[in-house]
Design a protein around this motif. Structure first.
Motif, PDB file in Angstrom:
ATOM      1  N   THR A 144       0.975  -1.708   0.489  1.00 59.66           N
ATOM      2  CA  THR A 144       0.031   0.168  -0.233  1.00 59.66           C
ATOM      3  C   THR A 144       1.095   1.284   0.085  1.00 59.66           C
ATOM      4  O   THR A 144       1.858   1.379   0.456  1.00 59.66           O
ATOM      5  CB  THR A 144      -1.445  -0.010   1.559  1.00 59.66           C
ATOM      6  N   GLU A 190      -2.593  -2.724  -2.787  1.00 56.90           N
ATOM      7  CA  GLU A 190      -4.077  -2.056  -1.770  1.00 56.90           C
ATOM      8  C   GLU A 190      -4.599  -1.258  -1.047  1.00 56.90           C
ATOM      9  O   GLU A 190      -3.726   0.084  -1.175  1.00 56.90           O
ATOM     10  CB  GLU A 190      -3.821  -3.290  -0.187  1.00 56.90           C
ATOM     11  N   CYS A 238      -6.471  -0.331   3.964  1.00 56.09           N
ATOM     12  CA  CYS A 238      -5.396  -1.078   5.358  1.00 56.09           C
ATOM     13  C   CYS A 238      -4.978  -1.011   6.415  1.00 56.09           C
ATOM     14  O   CYS A 238      -5.275  -0.679   7.767  1.00 56.09           O
ATOM     15  CB  CYS A 238      -3.639  -1.177   4.097  1.00 56.09           C
ATOM     16  N   ALA A 270      -2.364  -4.134   5.245  1.00 51.81           N
ATOM     17  CA  ALA A 270      -1.607  -5.021   3.766  1.00 51.81           C
ATOM     18  C   ALA A 270      -1.571  -6.918   3.480  1.00 51.81           C
ATOM     19  O   ALA A 270      -2.029  -7.417   2.614  1.00 51.81           O
ATOM     20  CB  ALA A 270      -0.644  -4.329   2.952  1.00 51.81           C
ATOM     21  N   SER A 305      -4.582  -8.056   4.234  1.00 51.18           N
ATOM     22  CA  SER A 305      -5.793  -8.769   2.684  1.00 51.18           C
ATOM     23  C   SER A 305      -5.189  -9.544   1.871  1.00 51.18           C
ATOM     24  O   SER A 305      -5.691  -9.994   1.401  1.00 51.18           O
ATOM     25  CB  SER A 305      -4.906  -6.875   1.698  1.00 51.18           C
TER      26      SER A 305
END
Length: 881
Positions: free
Chosen positions: A157, A179, A184, A400, A403
């Motif tokens: 990110t 992301e 995040c 992140a 994710s």
């Protein structure tokens, strides 16, 4: 769990884009044929996944304009296997001891690392050296012949995720998957606030106070992210959030105006200027308007800022006539006050009491946090608090990491995470304090280089190089003074150890209010005293550690490095007591043991423990014969006296170490027993006796199961706790001896205890039958079915590990086997200074509890029991008292 969470998000139908994306670009964990790799005796074993591909989420980044924040996962080391007694114990207490469960996460560590974005090649070199883009070096130990995956993806990110995508592909052969930054940010904050016990803290007038957040009462809250501008996010749950407000006056405003007005070349330089500033020279205060008086009618003190930069209007001065330091501080306060006020008004608008601040602007800077806190407190009239996060700079990278489709963090509870601080642990804020450190040789060489140059050691702890030389050279850390750095108040970010086998001790009366530490180190004098004690004990500890490794040149080199490293930790904590989170005496003692292990000293007192065990076992038969000749009441008193007398043997106590030079272990034990005179400083023996023996007319029922938390090796366990365990067994009580999972000073470990019990059982039928019934003598049997009928009807004597490697114990994080054993227990006996005084002296339990210890520190005696060194504590608390 991730799918459930995702389903819940869709069901709640949050605003578009507010649900964190779970990437399917990496496969889920393949748990088929999962098995334990390593030593089954260890507290946090590695789970071997033979069918798992290398392509697993181990790395995520937040690439900002000035800093790269990197999070990566590593597994625990390989260890040898020895598990026969464990199998027998599993059958007895109905638990796999936390070693054969297929957990949805791997036992391992989350590491936090920072790099300057301008030096991104250093970051790429670090990733490559550890093979993080290929799942980590340990992943390739599983399957070293696995080909590289050309489709490998790293989550990232921040603005740099786009800017440097081609560079990552060129250097590492991996693609960057970008992301959403806000997703995040919120995901990272939610995880930390739920999983880290003291993640949040307040900051008022330079004082940090850590706040325990109940994860069941976390939502909703306001998250204020101060970057170039400011976003204010109302967070209602996992994946459920909404940006409700913001302002264009933020970190970029401070840096932009500051650069124009002061000619500073960096954001951190501007912050450092503010440390030396006096805003009264440029800000118009209430007192300036009202002749130095408060405007009490509307609640404004004379020192309240009426107008930022207001004095510049009336004074005939040019820009160069004002000090850059004063301008920087005035600007900092102007922006911080406004952000604090707008944040509170938005919290008020939505009825939110919790406001968490983070972002590039904060950077762990004390004045910034103070100013924001003051504004929130002022405008809310104390009803709302500004709170900050210890891992604030890593929220985006952590989000992140989460994710990934199967990141393994969803099911973690607060008791599954242990934070430790190795050398090289990064600071919050904007500065990079030295390179990320890898293996042991790198750490030792790096420290030696700084010492040779006579410069500061800056990672994780700045320390003036010791002026003494030789093995274990160090200095007592100095108090705070004029040398305090501008970023001294910044906190450090440690390594998060993920230990899914840890549980909360089920016999705690109320885990929510339980506080293990008895000694409060918030007081500077108390802190200074214990730092001095630990520093003075350091040379002797280094000598023992080096001797335990055969006194080799390598051991001396590591011993010297350990001494410098631990001294540096103490100096860092003297400078900023909150640097590693909430600080108690137990944390300090555990830090020392972790530092020893970091420099590969596994058991510094190994040979001493063995020698003292042998000496004590030699006289045990005579002691048992003496006890058997007593009546019931006399024997019980003698047993408790024996535990207290034997607890004098503690290599962590300076007073005790001096005694060792004056006689043998048996001579000291006899001297200690002969000096036992009641009443003791804390003396509840008569109440305990009545519970055990009852009155003439009524005999009480025996306890069903007793948990005996043992302390030191040698006389302490052999001549003190084993005879007490034998007495309980004689009365029909099951006994579980609870010992350390890892060595700490001369404390006995759960791995050592079965051999001690087996030796003692050679001279005692009660112990032999109980040990056989409890599986402690399985190695002496052909198989576990060979226990004869007499022994199978005997109450068992068992041994479990406690889940830690410290002289103290935090009962919020114990081994799963101890938690299982506790479910049928109705008596807890805590023995020794570390477990019964330094920690848990005030702990309340659901069952009967007996706390036994000899006080071997004058300061502790005065503070805790208003007594003297060698005073004794026998504290009995019946269930429900």
């Amino acid at each position: 769990m991730a799918e459930k969470s995702g389903g819940g998000v869709r069901e709640m139908a949050p605003p578009a884009g507010n649900s964190i994306h779970r990437s399917g670009s990496r496969p889920q964990l393949d748990l088929s044929k999962a098995a334990i790799q390593g030593n089954f005796e260890e507290r946090d074993p590695t789970i071997l996944l033979p069918n798992q591909s290398d392509d697993i989420s181990h790395l995520a980044l937040d690439i900002g304009g000035s800093l790269i924040k990197l999070i990566y996962f590593s597994r625990h080391e390989d260890r040898s296997v020895k598990d026969r007694k464990k199998k027998f114990l599993e059958e007895k207490i109905g638990v796999s001891n936390g070693i054969r469960r297929s957990y949805p996460i791997l036992g391992g560590r989350l590491h936090f690392v920072k790099f300057e974005t301008a030096k991104i090649n250093e970051c790429l070199d670090f990733i490559s050296s550890k093979q993080l883009h290929r799942g980590g070096m340990d992943a390739h130990d599983w399957n070293s012949d696995a080909p590289d995956n050309e489709n490998a993806v790293i989550k990232a990110t921040g603005g740099g995720a786009h800017k440097f995508a081609d560079l990552f592909k060129e250097r590492l052969g991996v693609s960057i998957e970008k992301e959403d930054e806000m997703n995040c940010l919120v995901a990272g904050a939610n995880f930390l606030l739920k999983a880290i016990r003291h993640e949040a803290f307040t900051h008022m007038e330079g004082q940090k106070e850590f706040v325990q957040i109940d994860q069941n009462d976390l939502f909703p809250y306001l998250l204020v992210n101060i970057g170039s501008g400011v976003s204010m996010i109302k967070v209602d749950g996992d994946g459920k959030f909404q940006r409700v407000s913001g302002t264009n006056v933020g970190g970029g405003t401070y840096w932009g105006l500051g650069k124009l007005l002061t000619k500073c070349k960096s954001f951190d330089e501007l912050l450092e200027l503010s440390q030396r500033g006096d805003n009264r020279t440029i800000d118009m205060l209430v007192g300036d308007i009202y002749g130095g008086m408060d405007y009490s009618k509307i609640g404004l003190s004379a020192s309240t800022i009426a107008s930022s930069f207001g004095k510049a209007i009336s004074e005939n001065k040019n820009l160069e006539d004002y000090r850059p330091e004063d301008i920087s501080l005035s600007l900092l306060r102007m922006i911080s006050y406004n952000i604090g006020q707008i944040s509170y008004l938005n919290a008020l608008r939505f009825g939110l009491k919790r406001i968490f601040f983070g972002g590039f602007f904060i950077r762990g800077h004390a004045y910034t946090m103070d100013t924001i806190s003051f504004a929130v407190h002022f405008w809310s009239k104390g009803d709302a608090q500004a709170m900050f996060l210890r891992h604030e700079g890593f929220l985006g990278a952590l989000g992140a990491f989460m994710s990934y489709e199967k990141h393994g963090l969803d099911d973690l509870m607060v008791h599954h995470l242990v934070e430790r601080f190795p050398m090289g642990a990064p600071y919050t804020g904007g500065k990079i304090h030295g390179p990320p450190l890898g293996d042991l040789n790198e750490k030792i060489s790096w420290m030696a280089k700084f010492v040779q140059k006579g410069t500061e050691i800056t990672g994780p702890v700045p320390m003036a190089s010791p002026r003494t030389t030789g093995l274990g050279g160090f200095e007592v850390p100095s108090s705070k003074g004029a040398t305090l750095r501008s970023d001294a108040s910044n906190l450090n970010v440690g390594v998060l150890h993920l230990v899914p086998t840890l549980e909360v001790f089920p016999l705690l009366a109320d885990p929510k209010i339980y506080e293990p530490n008895t000694i409060d180190l918030a007081e500077q004098g108390e802190l200074q005293y214990w730092f001095t004690v630990l520093s003075e004990h350091l040379p002797d500890l280094v000598d023992k550690a080096v001797a335990s490794e055969g006194g080799t040149d390598d051991a001396k080199r590591r011993g010297d490095a350990f001494a410098r490293a631990f001294s540096a930790h103490l100096a860092r904590l003297m400078e900023e007591p909150a640097a590693y989170g909430k600080l108690g005496l137990a944390n300090l003692l555990e830090l020392r043991e972790e530092c020893l292990r970091e420099f590969q000293f596994i058991d510094a007192y190994r040979s001493i423990k063995q020698r003292e065990n042998e000496a004590s076992l030699a006289v045990l038969p005579d002691l048992l014969m003496e006890l058997d000749g007593m009546n019931e009441e006399t024997r019980l008193l003698t047993l408790i006296e024996g535990v207290l007398a034997a607890n004098i043997f503690d290599w962590g106590s300076r007073a005790c170490v001096e005694l060792y030079h004056k006689g043998t272990i048996i001579e000291i034990y006899r001297m200690s027993r002969n000096k036992m005179q009641r009443p003791w400083r804390v003396d509840d023996f008569d109440v305990f006796k009545e519970r055990m023996l009852g009155s003439r007319d009524e005999k009480p029922h025996p306890h069903k199961r007793a948990l005996l938390f043992v302390d030191n090796s040698g006389a302490d366990v052999v001549l003190g706790m084993l005879p007490l365990a034998r007495e309980l067994l004689r009365r029909g009580t099951e006994v579980v001896l609870v010992a350390n999972s890892l060595p700490a000073l001369n404390d006995v470990t759960a791995m050592e205890l079965p051999d001690i019990v087996a030796e003692a059982a050679k001279h005692c039928d009660i112990l032999r039958r109980a040990a056989e019934a409890g599986g402690l003598l399985v190695d002496a049997m052909i198989n576990s079915q060979d226990v004869n009928k007499e022994n199978s009807s005997s109450v068992p004597l068992m041994v479990v590990e406690n889940g830690c490697g410290s002289p103290c114990i935090d009962l919020r994080q114990v081994s799963s086997e101890l938690a299982a054993a506790a479910k049928d227990a109705d008596l807890v006996i805590l023995e020794g200074m570390g477990r019964a005084l330094h920690t848990n002296f005030n702990a309340q339990f659901k069952c009967d509890a007996l706390k036994l210890a000899m006080v071997k520190n004058q300061r502790l005696a005065e503070k805790l029991i208003k007594g003297y060194i060698y005073d004794c504590v026998c504290r009995y608390e019946p269930a429900g008292s």
